[in-house]
Motif scaffolding. Structure first.
Motif, PDB file in Angstrom:
ATOM      1  N   THR A  73      36.707  43.208  45.861  1.00  0.00           N
ATOM      2  CA  THR A  73      36.547  44.646  45.612  1.00  0.00           C
ATOM      3  C   THR A  73      37.680  45.172  44.744  1.00  0.00           C
ATOM      4  OG1 THR A  73      35.404  44.944  47.727  1.00  0.00           O
ATOM      5  CG2 THR A  73      36.359  46.909  46.703  1.00  0.00           C
ATOM      6  N   ALA A  74      38.885  44.667  45.019  1.00  0.00           N
ATOM      7  CA  ALA A  74      40.054  45.145  44.272  1.00  0.00           C
ATOM      8  C   ALA A  74      40.061  44.641  42.833  1.00  0.00           C
ATOM      9  CB  ALA A  74      41.330  44.725  44.990  1.00  0.00           C
ATOM     10  N   ILE A  75      39.662  43.391  42.607  1.00  0.00           N
ATOM     11  CA  ILE A  75      39.812  42.814  41.263  1.00  0.00           C
ATOM     12  C   ILE A  75      38.672  43.188  40.332  1.00  0.00           C
ATOM     13  CG2 ILE A  75      41.166  40.875  42.114  1.00  0.00           C
ATOM     14  CD1 ILE A  75      38.730  39.089  41.724  1.00  0.00           C
ATOM     15  N   THR A  76      37.638  43.826  40.851  1.00  0.00           N
ATOM     16  CA  THR A  76      36.605  44.310  39.929  1.00  0.00           C
ATOM     17  C   THR A  76      37.192  45.340  38.968  1.00  0.00           C
ATOM     18  OG1 THR A  76      35.916  45.905  41.618  1.00  0.00           O
ATOM     19  CG2 THR A  76      34.646  43.858  41.444  1.00  0.00           C
ATOM     20  N   ASP A  77      38.302  45.952  39.390  1.00  0.00           N
ATOM     21  CA  ASP A  77      39.033  46.876  38.514  1.00  0.00           C
ATOM     22  C   ASP A  77      40.428  46.322  38.228  1.00  0.00           C
ATOM     23  OD1 ASP A  77      36.958  48.819  38.451  1.00  0.00           O
ATOM     24  OD2 ASP A  77      37.569  49.487  40.446  1.00  0.00           O
ATOM     25  N   ALA A  78      40.494  45.011  38.014  1.00  0.00           N
ATOM     26  CA  ALA A  78      41.789  44.370  37.784  1.00  0.00           C
ATOM     27  C   ALA A  78      42.436  44.899  36.510  1.00  0.00           C
ATOM     28  CB  ALA A  78      41.612  42.855  37.673  1.00  0.00           C
TER      29      ALA A  78
END
Length: 719
Positions: A20-25
């Motif tokens: 979830t976090a790295i989709t907006d890395a």
């Protein structure tokens, strides 16, 4: 829920948070993410970033475990208690305090730090499970396999070594507690761990510094380092990341006493052309001889590792067995006979499921020794393992005087000087002494051809529904045997074809077309100049008679040339004139399933169906009546012939037996014309019994095959 399941669930749950976090890395990470995904074969998966996030979660668990172990077993150092709030700084401190390269920060760490610290707590807390593992290499290896689908691991040829095989390899390779060990492709330490345990058995103060390993994958370094560290309370390991084929002996800075390796199984077509050319050129320069450009990656590991091994040193590899019988394997076999004492080759699962359940491979373990200035070994032991007998029994077979059939397999002792690289070495694992002197090569009775190659099966093979929808005229169609699944028994009948047609299977082949059927040349020329123009734009006016009525098949050919299909643009189609006229083959009276894990089947074709190149075709060159042909089929499907055919064919890395048409033509067979009427009648009736019993679900055809073998044995004994 048991601990293993709970641990996997924790890794996956934390992986979801990281995902979830790295989709907006941050943009700075995106190139690194793309490179990792491509290098590790994750592009083959539907959701590669989810797998990447799970790997980041596993990496975090491993580093936490490694940190905890150092904290518990390293006195007089300032390790802080680890929690989610200080994990990043703690790992950096551990790198400084211990010098352990496994703590070096890389992409998977950075992905975890993108996530909020609260989301990382559960996986960090799970480190106690690994700390208490009885077999950390197996536990860590299983976790990696469970979170990384096989499709991606296949690109790098990653398959975990079974513990029982790893233990045998390590016990044989490691002779002294001070031995320097090299593990190319270290992975989770499945081989390094038992090698180090063996050193500890020989001396409790064996140093981890003598354990050298290398792997392309930074995560593998962390896995291997954690595995080894959990076996020892002190001392640094000598693992590193990188391409083993770029490693030199100077990078080890020690004489290597043992190489133990499960090298990558990547096939040559999995590698980029640029990389493969560079590696092949490098190895040829190192060896001073030609190496087949079709060699799989594991062959290059064999070649390159010899540079590191000291005289008298030992090496053991676990690989597929296919190089023993393929053309590209000749250079490797020549190299092995030139440079090593070949102590033993051990073949597992020749007829059963692979020890690598996911790899579907016939596993070969080699036991090699680099000569120390003395003469070569006189003999090599070819050992076939049908039922695993245990470590001690198998080690005895590798090193001592056991020979012949055993209750678990077979041991064949062969003079090393008699081995020829062009021969198929797999024949040495077979205990059956086949006397074929009374037999005749099949080519004297028949011709074996491949089936029809269309270049676009999805277009040329049609169901009845598709034929009806297009209104394709029957005169342009041939009945079709689509593949080996269409013929699961020993004969193919008209009612079988009719049943498959009713089910909606592809039972028609677009076949009876000639160049005069319709003229499509105008379309092809116009397409070159007008881009996306359709055939329908040009059909009218092609001939003097604009009102000419074309058969419905022309509409289907138009469809085949559309942008959505492009059946005319396959390699085979481009080399045919016209593109829609496929190879001409008469319906074959005998069909052959030439690639399987259970041997070939020879099938009586009682229909007018033609077959594709997923089956071989046998055409008789001599006149045989019905019973004589059935007696030939009885022989070809016998246990005796199965052994003969396997000797003539080859086994690939998938564990599949395969035989080419030219190899099959050379197979010795019983000529029905030389048999008595009584023998012909007995074999023909036995074949009829075989094909009938095989049609009844749940029936075992083996008793009938045994009956055929008994008839053949009597015939061959009578001479």
């Amino acid at each position: 829920m048991n601990k293993a399941v709970a641990l996997l669930s924790t890794i996956e749950d934390t992986g979801e948070q990281i995902y979830t976090a790295i989709t907006d890395a941050p943009p700075r990470l995106q190139n690194d993410i793309d490179s990792w995904v491509d290098l590790h074969g994750l592009t083959r998966l539907d959701e590669p970033l989810k797998i990447l996030a799970r790997q980041a979660s596993l990496n975090l668990l491993l580093k936490a475990t490694l940190y905890e172990h150092y904290q518990e077993n390293t006195p007089n150092t300032s390790f802080n208690e680890l929690d989610a709030s200080n994990a990043r700084e703690a790992f950096r401190t551990a790198r400084e305090l211990t010098g352990d390269s496994a703590f070096t920060e890389y992409l998977l760490d950075e992905l975890a730090w993108v996530t909020s610290t609260e989301d990382l707590s559960s996986v960090l807390d799970a480190r106690q499970y690994l700390l208490n593992s009885d077999n950390p290499a197996e536990t860590i290896g299983q976790l990696f396999e469970q979170i990384t689908p096989q499709e991606s691991r296949r690109k790098l040829g990653q398959f975990r070594t079974p513990p029982e095989i790893a233990e045998i390899m390590a016990t044989w390779c490691v002779q002294e507690s001070t031995d320097t060990i090299l593990d190319p492709g270290v992975g989770a330490g499945a081989l390094s761990a038992p090698a180090y345990k063996r050193k500890l058995d020989l001396s409790s103060d064996a140093s981890l510094a003598t354990m050298h390993g290398i792997d392309l994958n930074e995560l593998a370094l962390v896995m291997g380092a954690t595995t080894l560290r959990l076996l020892d309370h002190g001392g640094p390991h000598s693992l590193q990341t990188g391409d083993f084929l770029e490693l030199s002996p100077e990078d080890i800075d020690a004489e290597v006493d043992a190489v133990i390796s499960n090298p990558p199984y990547s096939r040559h077509h999995e590698l980029s052309e640029e990389y493969k050319t560079r590696v092949n050129t490098q190895i040829e320069q190192e060896l001073g001889c030609d190496v087949s450009a079709l060699s799989p990656m594991y062959a290059y590991f064999y070649f390159h590792a010899e540079k590191f091994l000291s005289p008298g040193g030992r090496a053991s590899y676990i690989t597929p067995s296919e190089f023993l019988e393929t053309n590209y394997g000749e250079s490797l076999k020549q190299y092995l006979t030139n440079e090593f004492n070949l102590n033993a080759l051990v073949l597992f699962d020749r007829d059963e499921d692979s020890v690598f359940s996911e790899a579907m491979t016939t596993s070969l373990v080699s036991f090699l020794e680099k000569p120390d200035g003395g003469a070569k070994n006189d003999f090599i032991r070819f050992i076939r393992v049908d039922d695993y007998p245990g470590k001690d029994v198998l080690l005895e077979a590798i090193t001592d005087g056991i020979e012949g059939e055993t209750d678990w397999g077979f041991v064949n002792v062969v003079r090393q000087a008699d081995l020829e690289p062009e021969d198929k070495w797999t024949t040495f694992f077979d205990p059956i002494d086949l006397d074929t002197s009374q037999l005749t090569p099949l080519e004297e009775l028949a011709t074996v051809n491949r089936g029809i190659a269309t270049g676009a099966n999805s277009f040329f093979c049609l169901s009845q529904q598709e034929v009806d929808e297009w209104g394709i005229e029957k005169r342009y169609l041939s009945p079709l045997v689509r593949n080996s699944r269409s013929v699961p028994t020993y004969d193919y009948r008209k009612e079988d074809w009719e049943k498959q047609r009713s089910k909606g299977d592809e039972v028609w082949l677009l076949y009876h077309l000639e160049k005069e059927s319709c003229n499509l040349s105008t379309y092809q020329k116009q397409r070159e100049t007008k881009g996306n123009a359709r055939l329908s734009d040009y059909v009218q006016g092609e001939t003097e008679n604009e009102n000419r009525e074309y058969p419905n098949v022309v509409d289907y050919l138009k469809y085949g040339m559309s942008d959505n299909v492009e059946a005319h643009d396959s390699y085979l189609a481009r080399n045919r004139d016209p593109w829609y006229v496929v190879d001409r083959r008469d319906p074959a009276p005998i069909l052959v399933t030439y690639m399987s894990r259970g041997g070939c089947r020879f099938i009586l074709n009682e229909t007018e169906s033609r077959n594709l190149n997923n089956l071989h075709s046998i055409y008789l060159n001599v006149g045989l009546d019905t019973d004589e042909m059935k007696s030939l089929l009885a022989y070809l499907n016998s246990g005796f012939a199965d052994d003969v055919v396997r000797r003539s064919g080859r086994t690939y890395s998938t564990g599949m037996d395969k035989i080419e048409p030219n190899e099959l033509q050379s197979v010795p067979v019983l000529d029905p014309r030389d048999l008595s009427n009584e023998t012909v009648d007995s074999l023909a009736r036995a074949f009829d019994e075989l094909r009938e019993i095989a049609r009844e679900e749940g029936n075992n055809p083996d008793p009938v095959i045994t009956k055929i073998d008994q008839i053949l044995e009597r015939e061959l004994q009578q001479g």
